[in-house]
Design a protein around this motif. Sequence first.
Motif, short mmCIF file in Angstrom:
data_model
loop_
_atom_site.label_atom_id
_atom_site.label_comp_id
_atom_site.label_asym_id
_atom_site.label_seq_id
_atom_site.Cartn_x
_atom_site.Cartn_y
_atom_site.Cartn_z
N PRO B 74 110.18 45.16 31.05
CA PRO B 74 110.54 44.90 29.64
C PRO B 74 110.01 43.58 29.21
O PRO B 74 110.01 43.12 28.02
N VAL B 75 109.21 42.98 30.04
CA VAL B 75 108.51 41.42 29.69
C VAL B 75 107.63 41.96 28.47
O VAL B 75 107.33 40.93 27.62
N TYR B 76 106.83 42.95 28.50
CA TYR B 76 105.91 43.28 27.28
C TYR B 76 106.38 43.47 26.09
O TYR B 76 105.88 42.87 24.83
N GLY B 77 107.86 43.80 25.97
CA GLY B 77 108.47 43.68 24.61
C GLY B 77 108.73 42.30 24.07
O GLY B 77 108.75 42.02 23.10
N GLN B 78 109.12 41.37 25.34
CA GLN B 78 109.23 40.26 24.67
C GLN B 78 107.91 39.44 24.41
O GLN B 78 108.02 38.70 23.81
#
Lengths: 241, 531
Positions: B74-78
């Motif tokens: 999910p870090v890519y969304g952040q």
Amino acid sequence: MISRLKAIMRKELKSYFNSPIAYIVTGVFLSAMAVLYFFFSGDIATRFADLRGYFSYIPWVFILIIPAVTMRSWAEEQRSGTDEVLLTLPFREAELVIGKFIAAFLLLGLMLVLTVVVPVSLSALGTFEFGQILGQYLGVLFYGGACLTVGLFVSALTKNQIISFLATALILFLLVAVNFLNAFITFPSAVASAVNWLSFRYHFEPLGKGLIELKDLFFFVIMGAFFLFLNVKILVIKKWR
Amino acid sequence: MHLDKKRKEIITGLLFLGALVFAGLDSCLYSVRIDATSSGMFTISDVSRNLFKDITDQVRITYFFTSKLADTNPVYGQIEDILRAYADSSHGRIKLAVVDPVKENREREVEEYGIRQFPVGRQTSEEDLSLINNASSGILIQYLDRHRVIPRVQSTDTLEYDLSSFIRSLVSNRSKKIGYLVDAPEFDYQTFSNLVTKPLQGYMDFTEIHKDNDVPQTLDALVIFGGTGFTDFDLYPIDQYIMRGGRVIFSADPVKIINQPQIGIFGTSVENAPLFSLLKTYGVTVSPEVILEHPDLALQIGNGFRYNYCFNTYQDFVSKDNPITSRMRPITFFWASPLAISPPSGEKAETLVSTSHLAAAMKEMNGQGFRLDPATASLNYQRLASDHKQSYPLVAALSGIFPSSFKDKQIPTKEGVKKDWAKTEPASTPTRLIVIGDSEIFSPQYVSQVSPGNGGFLINCLDWLTNDEDLLSIRNRAAQDTLMAKIQDPDARKTAVTVIIIINLVALPILVIGIGVLSFLLRRRTKKSER
């Protein structure tokens, strides 16, 4: 005025809970959200402890849930002829519309309260941010409120509940997805901005992740006020006829 | 009468619609944004916001991102959130585009800009793992005809800092000139280039300085790796660079490490190296000792061995006031030596990093060097710590006016080399120095393997030396802590997830529908009894 609003609201809430509609819609809503979140969003272990993924499905799920809540409101009154009785009672049209809206909004609120079980149960796996979740629920309430007004307006146009359901779902779909046009067609920037501005999903996206922009909240208030206004005018026109 | 009523309805209706349009326009112009996350995930700092004032033409940020990566972490969304926050806060001065290079057929562009492609495993079901070949998560920042690239972004930790510093250097069209002087025979230039110089190219341009050459005063800062082999002749230009306002990082200790399979790890004292006299003049003495840290902080090597001579230092042991360390990730020290700081008048000194209060220091025994084998590390620590343990300073930041180490001395000479040095400057103009009691701290072969935080520490030090303190105030975003991974045991986790799914998918909806059925039955019974 408050007592008249209360009376309409009470009547509406009774009609929701005396029929299976409120229970079925709430059950379907909770199941649909759970299926989408737990089975279509990848492994839970790789997700952050927030409800962003959960709320990202709201605009799509509401396309079917909101019409189910509102389809009866005016359509059923018209089918059974009780709308004429209502219009002759000492209520103002605006009071009738707002009373029905508040009742539908309370039902929506109850549905959302039940979704709190999701972060509570997931807190065994991660630490959730209270502020962010609160912001997200606030956003969903504004968004849901605006969608309800669309449903109520459409319901006032027809006496057939199925038509009311389908037409509301279609309008909501258009309002949610209109900004996808920008992905396929290169509009001049002013048109592209206008297309984005019209999109419910575009305004909900920041709210759904916990970023409260006043302009987005205002958008839903304005949209809600606009459709309630149209709803009132429909009743006024009916009265003139 | 009826017509009047109609007219009134139309007028009030139009007024109402007008008010709505006005309110809509007004809310667009004067919107307020509230970030409900406690970490301020969607908010960028004032420092970054202030940058926008200097942007005259539009900055274009393109995030080349393979969309399938979103399923893996999910870090890519952040990352995208932070980029959006830049675009949203810039009032149109920054334009963001998120591009999937494969879907949009722009793989060639990705290659041309040097955005790194990498393979990633993706869990498609509980058992199946598919491989995403040539995944990208790199950022291209363009301004006028200039551009900077962040070749691979996999965390939000320093993303805001990286973006803001790159935007600043693009807009000002000036990169910092950093020199580095190496006195370490095993220095891995290739790794240093891959880890430090290439990613920072355009923001900081690194040039190697050879000890036989002068130190150009045009350098914004100089980093010295080691230096115990330097003679006075080699040190003189460095001292004079400082006296003319130059800024330097010294990374040196008086224990030379020899790591050979036949003899193990061994240290010899080089405390008489001229470099340490130079540092003493500036107010820092590097003791000829080797630090042993408490096992909890020591690096783990081999089969669970704790090697007390190499250790991490965390936020508890760093200065919270100095921007270099206030935003720092853990850094690792390798055979470090303690510092004694006694600044001369006119100088300000600050301890940036210390050991824990449970550290011990080992002295050379009878001129026979230091035995630093992993097998004896723990025993040595216990022996020395039972005798005396304390917190030792490891990094010092000095600022002010420094005396020259060559004041009232003859300019050093070297046989066969003629230098045209001007007269010795006896004292510096106000400047800054950093002294680190560890010559291996930035050694590429160690940094790449065990401590990614050390590279960031070097950049922080350089920013402080070259005055970009405002950028250092941008905090790190530690996002990884918030993953839903409280339960680590796979079986317990599976059970917990199953229970959660049953509660939300089955139990709750059935409960609601059950209440509906129950209330229906109750109503029917009441109606029947009424009849």
